[in-house]
Design a protein around this motif. Sequence first.
Motif, PDB file in Angstrom:
ATOM      1  N   CYS A  15     -49.276 -72.073 107.842  1.00 51.62           N
ATOM      2  CA  CYS A  15     -48.742 -72.366 106.515  1.00 51.62           C
ATOM      3  C   CYS A  15     -47.611 -73.379 106.601  1.00 51.62           C
ATOM      4  O   CYS A  15     -46.703 -73.229 107.411  1.00 51.62           O
ATOM      5  N   GLY A  17     -45.410 -73.753 104.494  1.00 51.98           N
ATOM      6  CA  GLY A  17     -44.203 -73.208 103.866  1.00 51.98           C
ATOM      7  C   GLY A  17     -43.463 -72.253 104.773  1.00 51.98           C
ATOM      8  O   GLY A  17     -42.282 -72.452 105.065  1.00 51.98           O
ATOM      9  N   CYS A  18     -44.194 -71.207 105.248  1.00 47.74           N
ATOM     10  CA  CYS A  18     -43.504 -70.154 106.002  1.00 47.74           C
ATOM     11  C   CYS A  18     -43.906 -70.136 107.473  1.00 47.74           C
ATOM     12  O   CYS A  18     -43.441 -69.300 108.233  1.00 47.74           O
ATOM     13  N   CYS A  34     -50.816 -69.424 100.030  1.00 44.50           N
ATOM     14  CA  CYS A  34     -50.401 -68.607 101.171  1.00 44.50           C
ATOM     15  C   CYS A  34     -50.086 -67.185 100.703  1.00 44.50           C
ATOM     16  O   CYS A  34     -49.245 -66.996  99.821  1.00 44.50           O
ATOM     17  N   GLU A  36     -48.525 -65.023 102.229  1.00 41.25           N
ATOM     18  CA  GLU A  36     -47.204 -64.610 102.715  1.00 41.25           C
ATOM     19  C   GLU A  36     -46.082 -65.177 101.845  1.00 41.25           C
ATOM     20  O   GLU A  36     -45.202 -64.446 101.412  1.00 41.25           O
ATOM     21  N   CYS A  37     -46.107 -66.481 101.581  1.00 40.40           N
ATOM     22  CA  CYS A  37     -44.966 -67.096 100.876  1.00 40.40           C
ATOM     23  C   CYS A  37     -45.339 -67.691  99.525  1.00 40.40           C
ATOM     24  O   CYS A  37     -44.470 -68.167  98.797  1.00 40.40           O
TER      25      CYS A  37
HETATM   26 ZN   LIG Z   1     -46.652 -69.367 103.700  1.00 39.86          ZN
END
Ligand SMILES: [Zn+2]
Length: 564
Positions: A15, A17-18, A34, A36-37
Amino acid sequence: MTATAPSGETLWSRCGGCAALLYRKRLRRNLDVCPECGLHTRLAAPERVSQLVDPGSFRPLLDRAVEVDPIGFVDALPYLHRLAAARADTGLPEAVLCGTAAIGGSRCALAVMDFRFLGGSLGCAVGELITCAAEQALEAGVPLVLVTASGGARMQEGALSLMQMATVSQAMAGLREAGLLTVSVLTDPTYGGVAASFATSADLVLAESGARMGFAGPRVIRQVTGRHLPEGFQTAEFLLRHGQVDMVVPRHALRARLAALLAATGRRAPKRLGVTAPPPEATRPVHPSRASDRDAWETVRLARHPGRPTTLDYLETTFDGFTELHGDRLGGDCPAVVGGLARLDGRHLMVIGHQKGHTTAELAARNFGMATPAGHRKALRLMRLAARLGLPVVTLVDTPGADPGIEAEEHGQAAAIAENILTLSVLPTPVVTVVTGEGGSGGALALAVADRVLMLQHAVYSVISPEGCAAILWPGRTAAPQAARALRLTAPDLCRLGVVDEVVPEPDGSAADDPEATARAVRRALLANLLPLLEVPAVTLVQRRRRRFRRFGAARAGARAEAR
Ligand SMILES: [Zn+2]
C-alpha cells in the motif's frame, strides 16, 4: 519483494499509504481501497467502468485508435513512440474510455479517464472522444457522467490540446441548454486543463475520497509563491470546505450515489402542454380560521423559539430521499443555507432553506441562519440547476437576516442577494416558499420570490427586526414589542397585505410543541400549492410571478386599510 502468479499478475502489493503488504485479490475485492488505511488507489478506466455500471450494460463508443501527432513533437522520444508505449501498457487506444451504460437502471453516456495513459492528459483524441460521448448523451436525451483523472492538457500536442478545453466545454454547454444533467466524479489527481473545464463545469461535481483537484499543482504553487502549503491543500475535504464540490463520496458508495442522482434528475422534464385548467390565480389570500391574531411580539418570540423545526428537520420529515449539494463553486460553502435534491410525495424537486439549530453550538455552527454571499450563491446555483433540469423549487425561509459581517460586505453581500431576487423572478420552474420561522429582510426575500408564498401561523416576515426598528424610530430598545405590532409582520397581517398567500396552521401551542404535526401540515400545504403549478407552462408561470410582485409597486390602499 513481489510474488508473481503464473498469469503474470503480482499476488501481493504494498500500500502506498500505510506500506501494508496486501493480497492483490483482497485489495481488488475491496474496490482497490486499502482495507488497512483506506487509501483509494488509482484505477484503470476499465476497472472503474466495471465498478460503476450495471453488469453487461457498457457499450464502448469507439475502439479504433485515433492517430494524432499534430505538431510532430519530439523530446527525448518522438511523441508517437510514447503513444505506442502507452497503448501497449494500458491496452487502451487513448487516455479516456467512453461509451453508454446504465447505472442503477438509468441510461447515461460515460467518459472515464485513465491516468496511466500519459498522465490522463487531454489531447485532441481525448477531447474528440469526450465530445462524442456528450453528443451521444444529447442525441439519446440521457445524462453524461465524467470520471476525471488527469495532469492537464497534453503538451506534446501544443496549443491544439489547449483548444480541447473549449471543444469539450462547448459540448457541455449543449447538454446544459438541453436540460440534460452532467455529473463529474473527480478522482486523484485532476489538474490543469481538465480541472479548468469539464471536470468543474458539470452540474454536479462529486469528489471521490482521497481525490485532489486544482488548477495549478502543489509543486508549481510552492515554487511560484515560495510559501508552505496548508495541510490537506486541494484534497477532497478542502474542496468541499471551499465550495468547489457538491459532496465527497467514498469509492464503495459511488455507484449507489450516482444511481440516485441519475434517477432524481436524469429524465427530461415532460413537455408541459398547458392544456389543463389553470390553477387559481396565485394571488388569492387564504385566511384559515385558526390563524388568530395573537399579539405580534408574542409571535416574534414563538418564531424565534429554538425548538421550532429547522430546514434539516423538515427535510427529514416532510420530504424523502434528501441528497445535500454543497458549495457555490466560487470559494465557499455557507453552513447557514442548505439545499439539495429531495422528493415530496414521490416527486423530485430541489429544496433550499436557511438552517438554524436547536442548541447554541448548532446555532453558532450555522451562523444563526444568516447566509453569507457564498450561501446566497449556493442557493442561486441550485435554483438555476433545478430550472435547467425541470425540477420545481421549494424554499424554506428562517433567518434573522443576511450575514451583516465585514467579510460578507467584502464578498458582495448586496449583489449576491440582488442576483437571487432577480433570478427567482424569472426562474422558469415552479417555486413555492414557506416562511417557517423568521423571515428577516432582504436575506429572506433572497429565497422568497415565489409563485406561492406560504407562512406558518406563528412565523414572522419583516423588513427589519422589531429591535432594529425600535432602535431607529423609538427612544430605546424596550420599544421592540411596540415596533413588532406596528410592523404588521404576522402571518394574518401579511395575508391581508397580499405578501403571503396562505397561512399554514400550527399545532396547539406552536410548531415547537409538535414538530411531527407541523411537518405534516407543511407537507399538505406544499402539495396543495405545488401540484397545480406543475401543470402551468413555464412562460405563464413567470408572467404570473412577475405580476404577483409587480402589483406591490402600486399602493395597495384597500389592503392597507383592511389591515388596520
Ligand atoms: Zn494502506
